[in-house]
Motif scaffolding. Structure first.
Motif, PDB file in Angstrom:
ATOM      1  N   ASP A   1       4.024  89.235  20.369  1.00  0.00           N
ATOM      2  CA  ASP A   1       3.778  88.474  21.483  1.00  0.00           C
ATOM      3  C   ASP A   1       4.216  86.992  20.803  1.00  0.00           C
ATOM      4  N   GLY A   2       5.328  86.871  20.080  1.00  0.00           N
ATOM      5  CA  GLY A   2       5.874  85.516  19.769  1.00  0.00           C
ATOM      6  C   GLY A   2       5.153  84.939  18.755  1.00  0.00           C
ATOM      7  N   GLU A   3       3.967  85.469  18.314  1.00  0.00           N
ATOM      8  CA  GLU A   3       3.193  84.576  17.239  1.00  0.00           C
ATOM      9  C   GLU A   3       3.936  84.611  15.827  1.00  0.00           C
ATOM     10  N   ILE A   4       3.942  83.380  15.124  1.00  0.00           N
ATOM     11  CA  ILE A   4       4.368  83.344  13.838  1.00  0.00           C
ATOM     12  C   ILE A   4       3.415  83.648  12.836  1.00  0.00           C
ATOM     13  N   LEU A   5       3.912  84.889  12.020  1.00  0.00           N
ATOM     14  CA  LEU A   5       3.003  85.167  11.080  1.00  0.00           C
ATOM     15  C   LEU A   5       3.802  84.756   9.582  1.00  0.00           C
ATOM     16  N   VAL A   6       3.032  84.609   8.618  1.00  0.00           N
ATOM     17  CA  VAL A   6       3.360  84.045   7.412  1.00  0.00           C
ATOM     18  C   VAL A   6       2.620  85.016   6.196  1.00  0.00           C
ATOM     19  N   LYS A   7       3.570  85.415   5.157  1.00  0.00           N
ATOM     20  CA  LYS A   7       2.847  85.818   4.093  1.00  0.00           C
ATOM     21  C   LYS A   7       3.946  85.334   2.884  1.00  0.00           C
ATOM     22  N   GLY A   8       2.851  84.861   1.691  1.00  0.00           N
ATOM     23  CA  GLY A   8       3.809  84.226   0.619  1.00  0.00           C
ATOM     24  C   GLY A   8       2.799  83.436  -0.424  1.00  0.00           C
ATOM     25  N   ILE A   9       3.765  82.682  -1.040  1.00  0.00           N
ATOM     26  CA  ILE A   9       2.919  81.970  -2.459  1.00  0.00           C
ATOM     27  C   ILE A   9       2.050  80.766  -2.061  1.00  0.00           C
ATOM     28  N   GLY A  10       2.355  80.455  -0.543  1.00  0.00           N
ATOM     29  CA  GLY A  10       1.592  79.169  -0.156  1.00  0.00           C
ATOM     30  C   GLY A  10       0.538  79.560   0.588  1.00  0.00           C
ATOM     31  N   VAL A  11       0.219  80.953   1.062  1.00  0.00           N
ATOM     32  CA  VAL A  11      -0.727  81.210   1.984  1.00  0.00           C
ATOM     33  C   VAL A  11      -2.132  81.244   1.143  1.00  0.00           C
ATOM     34  N   PHE A  12      -3.272  80.367   1.953  1.00  0.00           N
ATOM     35  CA  PHE A  12      -4.279  80.096   0.974  1.00  0.00           C
ATOM     36  C   PHE A  12      -5.169  81.619   0.880  1.00  0.00           C
ATOM     37  N   ARG A  13      -6.250  81.373   0.096  1.00  0.00           N
ATOM     38  CA  ARG A  13      -6.930  82.853  -0.218  1.00  0.00           C
ATOM     39  C   ARG A  13      -8.076  83.161   0.856  1.00  0.00           C
ATOM     40  N   GLY A  14      -8.265  82.007   1.629  1.00  0.00           N
ATOM     41  CA  GLY A  14      -9.171  82.471   2.921  1.00  0.00           C
ATOM     42  C   GLY A  14      -9.930  81.165   3.243  1.00  0.00           C
ATOM     43  N   TYR A  15     -10.801  81.412   4.316  1.00  0.00           N
ATOM     44  CA  TYR A  15     -11.770  80.333   4.694  1.00  0.00           C
ATOM     45  C   TYR A  15     -13.013  80.191   3.826  1.00  0.00           C
ATOM     46  N   HIS A  16     -13.504  79.012   3.358  1.00  0.00           N
ATOM     47  CA  HIS A  16     -14.589  79.178   2.472  1.00  0.00           C
ATOM     48  C   HIS A  16     -15.727  79.506   3.367  1.00  0.00           C
ATOM     49  N   ALA A  17     -16.633  80.583   2.723  1.00  0.00           N
ATOM     50  CA  ALA A  17     -17.965  81.017   3.319  1.00  0.00           C
ATOM     51  C   ALA A  17     -17.794  81.151   5.049  1.00  0.00           C
ATOM     52  N   ASN A  18     -16.585  81.897   5.153  1.00  0.00           N
ATOM     53  CA  ASN A  18     -16.379  82.046   6.865  1.00  0.00           C
ATOM     54  C   ASN A  18     -15.642  83.479   7.023  1.00  0.00           C
ATOM     55  N   GLU A  19     -16.446  84.528   6.635  1.00  0.00           N
ATOM     56  CA  GLU A  19     -15.781  85.928   6.774  1.00  0.00           C
ATOM     57  C   GLU A  19     -15.433  86.135   8.247  1.00  0.00           C
ATOM     58  N   ALA A  20     -16.338  85.870   9.451  1.00  0.00           N
ATOM     59  CA  ALA A  20     -15.677  85.931  10.818  1.00  0.00           C
ATOM     60  C   ALA A  20     -14.239  85.377  10.876  1.00  0.00           C
ATOM     61  N   ALA A  21     -14.054  84.063  10.391  1.00  0.00           N
ATOM     62  CA  ALA A  21     -12.654  83.685  10.601  1.00  0.00           C
ATOM     63  C   ALA A  21     -11.763  84.189   9.980  1.00  0.00           C
ATOM     64  N   ASN A  22     -11.875  84.738   8.489  1.00  0.00           N
ATOM     65  CA  ASN A  22     -10.948  85.428   7.771  1.00  0.00           C
ATOM     66  C   ASN A  22     -10.783  86.536   8.471  1.00  0.00           C
ATOM     67  N   ALA A  23     -11.598  87.401   8.984  1.00  0.00           N
ATOM     68  CA  ALA A  23     -11.112  88.675   9.632  1.00  0.00           C
ATOM     69  C   ALA A  23     -10.263  88.468  10.834  1.00  0.00           C
ATOM     70  N   LYS A  24     -10.334  87.302  11.377  1.00  0.00           N
ATOM     71  CA  LYS A  24      -9.399  87.027  12.507  1.00  0.00           C
ATOM     72  C   LYS A  24      -7.879  86.595  12.081  1.00  0.00           C
ATOM     73  N   ALA A  25      -7.977  85.799  10.893  1.00  0.00           N
ATOM     74  CA  ALA A  25      -6.675  85.272  10.323  1.00  0.00           C
ATOM     75  C   ALA A  25      -5.664  85.848  10.015  1.00  0.00           C
ATOM     76  N   PHE A  26      -6.067  87.207   9.458  1.00  0.00           N
ATOM     77  CA  PHE A  26      -5.060  87.918   8.850  1.00  0.00           C
ATOM     78  C   PHE A  26      -4.889  89.326   9.562  1.00  0.00           C
TER      79      PHE A  26
END
Length: 609
Positions: free
Chosen positions: A423-448
């Motif tokens: 669909d054209g969305e840019i996806l990133v994997k690598g050394i700079g990608v953060f560990r996740g959103y603090h205390a926000n599992e719902a956002a993490n589930a959508k983010a990856f």
């Protein structure tokens, strides 16, 4: 689906952390100036040994005050040397830094202190100390939390950095080392809150590995910038912005001398005395510099000469770019002759405006218009555009001195894979990608997805791995007729006009596309003079037929880029300005589109009758 990767160049031991970069500098080159501090008598160098001593003293003060490894500590300040000092002191004490933009509203500060759990706050001056204390006294979330507030400047009555350091004299070096070495690469170094262009800011868990691995690999990736003799740079972006923090750690790893300046306006003054060899700049600074140079030339009666020099620079750079793509032989004879003439008469003044020593500039935080990139490169100030987000510790792609494609945001940085989804969305994997959103599992589930971070940006990858950002998924407009419209290219083209400060394309769910336009006060003054018109106020100009005709020309140029269904059919010239203070720009000068649409709802309604 297309994908591009760059292999990791440098690895680090898993039990190391970002503080090891400073320890190494102190051991290998203790008298080298890691920082320079501006005072009344100019710039004073801060050697690695001195910086390490001061960081250690503050860290001991934090430990004496009860800070344990993993505790969060907030910092609310404009960009200044003390920000860097405090940041490393928190890390040496084993803490987690929580940056707070110094322009944040009380509600934003309250949310970040509450969500992060910070019990210690470094505040820049008395005004910010009082703001934090007022929030602590009145907040339902924070009023029962014991929070220590330390002032970062030398004025006022609150505890300051000197008193904090004095409180730590009883802490042993062994205890400091226990705290400093407690974290490994996988542990959180900073909780960085998104700028909140939409919704409530989310805390991004940036690890020691994110900062440290990005730093050592960027040094290896960009030696032309970072391994020059006497490399120097000025930082003016807010240090609450992850890009500024990441670049700061990169400079530490490289041994680049870093100075601090509090704003873009101060930057153009400080470069004259600091004389940086490279600069990190946001696109708005390039736009202002070019427009300001054009106005100065016009005021001196040399508008024609500057226009010719500008077109020569752009043409020269475009021909270089075509050659790099294998589509040409490089600048032709006429192009080289014109460029050589202006390289003696005009371009040196532009280079001198940046201190005369800048070999490269790096552009980030928002899209840079191609014409500006070509202009500055042609004038001898190469621009290396990059791309990243808070969640990627900022740089995940960048153009390099040897691999540059103007209009793109470059190739993946080492240890990074870029993928463009169906669909054209840019996806990133690598050394700079953060560990996740603090205390926000719902956002993490959508983010990856499949181990890749979903950026929300749209882009294209070419066969050589260069990424071009084409828009943002959430910004896509869908007209009442079902046509998808990307506002970014239209807005950039309209903003090319000297009269325009900002353009916001609207039309979601509407029968056609429209735009809100704000005027540039400096550009308006110059335009009136050029057209032999009396000076106009912003209010008068918004209704002036000649001004509106000029804006219509800019809109027509933008419409030439798209189909009729995507074209801007109407526009409104606003008398207001989009600023950081008005809430329409983020601290990194990105547009808060949702805030503009909300605050100018009535004006948008009038565009549609």
């Amino acid at each position: 689906m297309r994908e591009a990767s760059t292999e990791l160049l440098v690895e680090l031991p898993p039990d190391s952390n970002v503080t090891d970069l400073l320890v190494e500098q102190g051991a290998t080159n203790p008298m080298h100036a890691l920082y320079a501090r501006r005072g009344s008598n100019g710039w004073t160098d801060i050697p690695a040994q001195k910086f390490l001593q001061d960081v250690s003293a503050l860290a001991k003060g934090l430990i004496a005050g009860g800070l344990e490894p993993g505790d969060t500590v907030a910092v609310m300040s404009a960009t200044r040397y003390e920000w860097t000092l405090v940041d490393f002191a928190i890390w040496f004490a084993g803490g987690v830094t929580v940056p707070v933009y110094e322009t944040s509203s009380p509600g934003q500060v309250e949310w970040i202190l509450h969500d992060s759990g910070a019990r210690r706050v470094f505040a820049e001056d008395n005004e910010k100390v009082e703001l934090v204390r007022h929030i602590l006294d009145t907040s339902a979330f924070l009023k029962d939390r014991l929070v220590n507030v330390v002032r970062m400047d030398d004025d006022g009555e609150a505890p300051n950095l000197a008193s904090l350091a004095a409180a730590g004299t009883g802490v042993t070096d062994a205890e400091l080392e226990r705290h400093r070495s407690a974290a490994g690469l996988d542990d959180v170094a900073s909780l960085v809150y998104t700028s909140g262009t939409t919704g409530k800011p989310k805390g991004c868990e940036i690890t020691h590995g994110n900062f440290a691995l990005v730093a050592v690999n960027m040094v290896a990736f960009l030696p032309e910038l970072l391994r020059q003799d006497h490399a120097r740079t000025l930082m003016f972006l807010p240090l609450a912005h992850v890009l500024a923090r990441a670049v700061q750690v990169v400079c530490l790893s490289a041994g680049t001398t870093l100075g601090h300046t509090a704003s873009a306006a101060q930057l153009l003054e400080d470069v004259q005395t600091f004389k940086p060899t490279f600069l990190l700049v946001v696109p708005r600074v390039f736009e202002k510099m070019r427009a300001g140079s054009a106005r100065q030339a016009a005021a001196a009666g040399r508008a024609g000469a500057f226009g010719s020099a500008s077109s020569a620079a752009v043409q020269y750079s475009r021909e270089q770019d075509l050659a790099a793509r294998g589509e040409g032989a490089g600048p032709g004879v006429l192009s080289r002759v014109r460029h050589a003439v202006f390289d003696r008469l005009v371009y040196p003044k532009l280079r001198q405006a940046l201190g005369g020593q800048v070999h490269y500039t790096v552009s980030g935080a928002s899209p840079l218009h191609q014409d500006d990139a070509h202009f500055f490169r042609g004038a001898g100030i190469p621009v290396l555009e990059g791309y990243g987000l808070t969640e990627t510790t900022a740089p995940c792609t960048v153009n390099t001195p040897t691999r540059t494609r103007v209009g793109s945001v470059g190739i993946p940085v080492p240890g990074t894979t870029i993928r463009v989804a169906e669909d054209g969305e840019i996806l990133v994997k690598g050394i700079g990608v953060f560990r996740g959103y603090h205390a926000n599992e719902a956002a993490n589930a959508k983010a990856f997805v499949n181990g890749f971070f979903r950026t929300g940006d749209l882009g294209e990858l070419d066969a050589e791995g260069f990424l071009t950002v084409t828009g943002r998924k959430k910004d896509l407009l869908v007209t009442a007729g079902g046509k998808n419209v990307a506002p970014g290219p239209l807005e950039e083209k309209i903003r090319e006009h000297s009269l325009v400060s900002h353009a916001v394309v609207v039309g979601d769910g509407k029968p056609f596309v429209s735009a809100l336009v704000t005027l540039d006060p400096d550009g308006l003054e110059s335009w009136c003079r050029e057209h032999k018109l009396p000076a106009l106020t912003l209010a008068d100009a918004a209704a002036d037929p000649k001004v509106r005709a000029a804006i219509q020309d800019a809109v027509n140029s933008a419409n030439a880029l798209v189909s009729k269904a995507e074209s801007v059919r109407s526009f409104s010239v606003l008398t207001a300005q989009f600023t950081l203070e008005s809430g329409h720009l983020t601290p990194s000068l990105k547009l808060r589109r949702a805030a503009v649409v909300r605050d100018f709802e009535g004006e948008i309604a009038r565009l549609y009758g």
